[in-house]
Design a protein around this motif. Structure first.
Motif, PDB file in Angstrom:
ATOM      1  N   LEU A  91      52.682 -32.212 -19.118  1.00 49.86           N
ATOM      2  CA  LEU A  91      52.291 -31.388 -17.975  1.00 49.86           C
ATOM      3  C   LEU A  91      52.427 -32.225 -16.715  1.00 49.86           C
ATOM      4  O   LEU A  91      52.010 -33.383 -16.672  1.00 49.86           O
ATOM      5  N   ALA A  92      53.034 -31.636 -15.679  1.00 49.02           N
ATOM      6  CA  ALA A  92      53.157 -32.326 -14.396  1.00 49.02           C
ATOM      7  C   ALA A  92      53.393 -31.301 -13.305  1.00 49.02           C
ATOM      8  O   ALA A  92      53.931 -30.214 -13.546  1.00 49.02           O
ATOM      9  N   ILE A  93      52.978 -31.641 -12.095  1.00 43.30           N
ATOM     10  CA  ILE A  93      53.250 -30.821 -10.919  1.00 43.30           C
ATOM     11  C   ILE A  93      54.058 -31.669  -9.938  1.00 43.30           C
ATOM     12  O   ILE A  93      54.175 -32.891 -10.113  1.00 43.30           O
ATOM     13  N   TYR A  94      54.621 -31.033  -8.921  1.00 41.18           N
ATOM     14  CA  TYR A  94      55.407 -31.804  -7.942  1.00 41.18           C
ATOM     15  C   TYR A  94      54.867 -31.560  -6.542  1.00 41.18           C
ATOM     16  O   TYR A  94      54.249 -30.542  -6.260  1.00 41.18           O
ATOM     17  N   ASN A  95      55.111 -32.526  -5.640  1.00 39.62           N
ATOM     18  CA  ASN A  95      54.485 -32.444  -4.327  1.00 39.62           C
ATOM     19  C   ASN A  95      55.449 -31.970  -3.241  1.00 39.62           C
ATOM     20  O   ASN A  95      56.615 -31.649  -3.504  1.00 39.62           O
ATOM     21  N   SER A  96      54.969 -31.963  -2.008  1.00 42.10           N
ATOM     22  CA  SER A  96      55.674 -31.306  -0.907  1.00 42.10           C
ATOM     23  C   SER A  96      56.871 -32.089  -0.375  1.00 42.10           C
ATOM     24  O   SER A  96      57.581 -31.601   0.503  1.00 42.10           O
ATOM     25  N   ASN A  97      57.102 -33.292  -0.857  1.00 39.69           N
ATOM     26  CA  ASN A  97      58.301 -34.034  -0.460  1.00 39.69           C
ATOM     27  C   ASN A  97      59.498 -33.695  -1.346  1.00 39.69           C
ATOM     28  O   ASN A  97      60.603 -34.181  -1.095  1.00 39.69           O
ATOM     29  N   LEU A  98      59.250 -32.877  -2.375  1.00 36.01           N
ATOM     30  CA  LEU A  98      60.305 -32.499  -3.308  1.00 36.01           C
ATOM     31  C   LEU A  98      60.597 -31.012  -3.206  1.00 36.01           C
ATOM     32  O   LEU A  98      59.698 -30.196  -3.022  1.00 36.01           O
ATOM     33  N   LEU A  99      61.869 -30.694  -3.351  1.00 31.89           N
ATOM     34  CA  LEU A  99      62.331 -29.311  -3.301  1.00 31.89           C
ATOM     35  C   LEU A  99      62.838 -28.928  -4.691  1.00 31.89           C
ATOM     36  O   LEU A  99      63.721 -29.592  -5.236  1.00 31.89           O
TER      37      LEU A  99
END
Length: 421
Positions: free
Chosen positions: A112-120
């Motif tokens: 499980l992982a989420i991604y942050n606002s620097n990634l598209l």
């Protein structure tokens, strides 16, 4: 066939991206992309407990890097839309000018992982793109990198590529079946590269284990049972201070020692008149170099024949064996990579701040080392040197595979070499 004085081979055509096969198309990102969405704003955290957040530092050229993972607490209410799914393609919108625009595919490296606002996160129209694998390779090709470099704005340390710029990025797209075949071929090379990287890790781990066993006497080589003797460093080492006949018109090659790794590397080549400090000295094969200002970070290493008669600055101490019948200086070089040696050099240094600590040779001389017989040292050196050579050969093969893949990408992703479907 010629167009505007450009020779175009049969079966090919000219395009805004150069010469491509007749059945290939050039499409802009805004045409082929169905959705592009930034991740959420998640606070920086050094905690490794909770839900991992994939950030710009986790995006390599074509692959995910998990060397450093930060997490949000398990009870943190993150956006479900930010949860990564297998096959998601991530674009790094912010980084240094050199690293911005990296792209990698998420392959469920973590449960499980989420991604942050620097990634598209990008999704593509299946009419144009069969799978993200091809686009991943294309984003990391010379053609795409050249375009992305033009879009990057900002400073050397902080740069960005905005969505409005990305819209104009051009892709050369073969028919869907050909895209799949190209991705499969390049995937085979990726597998070979991954296997070779794993082999290097195993060889490095094995060598580390050998050092731990052999350099402490926990494991003895067959035929050796003599008791090890303890010596202070002052008993087995001596400092050498050679004079250098200065010449403003002579070209001097300088060498230094890397922090922690202990490996020597070539620095700049400078004429004497270009060097402000005249405090240079020759370094010869068999000199064990200690950086007085960097030794607390592991900056020490042995001068080999490759670096013979090169120059070092006055910030280095050169040590040689007092008695070659007692100490094999190459044995000391391997010993210098151990935690025990790091500890000895650390307590032999002084200063308030670790970055400004300096080395005291007399305190170091008072420290001690247990040595096996010279013959056993020689045997240990032979084993560890062989392990080093095995690792070096494996690394050379890895670089060859990477170079071959890079060349193959250039051929396949431009249509210069066509695949059989």
């Amino acid at each position: 066939m010629k167009q505007n004085n450009i020779q175009i081979p049969e079966g090919y055509k000219n395009s805004s991206l150069g010469i491509i096969p007749n059945d290939w198309e050039v499409k802009k990102f805004k045409t082929i992309c169905k959705e592009a969405r930034l991740g959420g704003n998640y606070e920086n955290s050094e905690s490794n407990i909770g839900v991992p957040v994939i950030k710009m530092g986790n995006i390599g050229r074509g692959k995910i890097i998990l060397d450093l993972i930060q997490c949000v607490p398990s009870n943190y209410k993150y956006n479900q839309y930010d949860v990564l799914q297998k096959g998601d393609l991530l674009f790094n919108t912010r980084n240094t000018l050199e690293l911005v625009g990296k792209v990698a595919i998420w392959n469920n490296e973590l449960p499980l992982a989420i991604y942050n606002s620097n990634l598209l996160r990008m999704y593509f129209d299946k009419k144009y793109v069969l799978s993200n694998a091809y686009i991943n390779y294309y984003f990391n090709s010379h053609n795409a990198l050249r375009q992305l470099k033009k879009y990057a704005t900002g400073t050397t340390s902080v740069a960005a590529i905005y969505g409005r710029d990305l819209e104009h990025l051009k892709f050369s797209l073969p028919p869907l079946a050909e895209q799949q075949k190209i991705a499969e071929i390049l995937g085979t090379w990726d597998e070979a590269i991954e296997k070779q990287s794993t082999l290097i890790d195993k060889l490095t781990g094995r060598k580390r284990g050998l050092m731990q066993q052999l350099l402490t006497g926990k494991k003895r080589l067959a035929g050796f049972n003599e008791k090890w003797k303890e010596y202070t460093y002052s008993e087995i080492l001596k400092e050498v201070k050679r004079e250098l006949e200065w010449n403003d018109n002579e070209l001097y090659q300088l060498i230094s020692v890397r922090r922690r790794s202990g490996g020597l590397f070539l620095r700049e080549r400078l004429y004497g008149r270009e060097i402000k400090t005249k405090n240079l000295r020759p370094a010869f094969t068999g000199d064990f170099l200690i950086s007085k200002m960097q030794i607390v970070h592991g900056a020490s290493g042995l001068t080999t024949a490759t670096y013979n008669n090169m120059k070092i600055s006055g910030s280095y101490i050169s040590l040689i064996s007092k008695n070659n019948k007692i100490l094999n200086i190459e044995y000391l070089n391997f010993w210098s990579k151990t935690p025990r040696f790091y500890h000895q050099t650390y307590i032999s240094s002084y200063g308030v701040h670790i970055e400004k600590m300096t080395f005291d040779i007399e305190t170091f001389y008072a420290q001690s080392i247990k040595l096996p017989s010279k013959l056993e040292q020689d045997s240990i050196v032979d084993i560890l040197t062989a392990a080093d050579k095995e690792i070096e050969l494996a690394k050379l093969k890895l670089e060859l595979l990477r170079s071959q893949k890079s060349g193959l990408m250039q051929q396949l992703l431009t249509g210069k070499t066509l695949v059989n479907i």
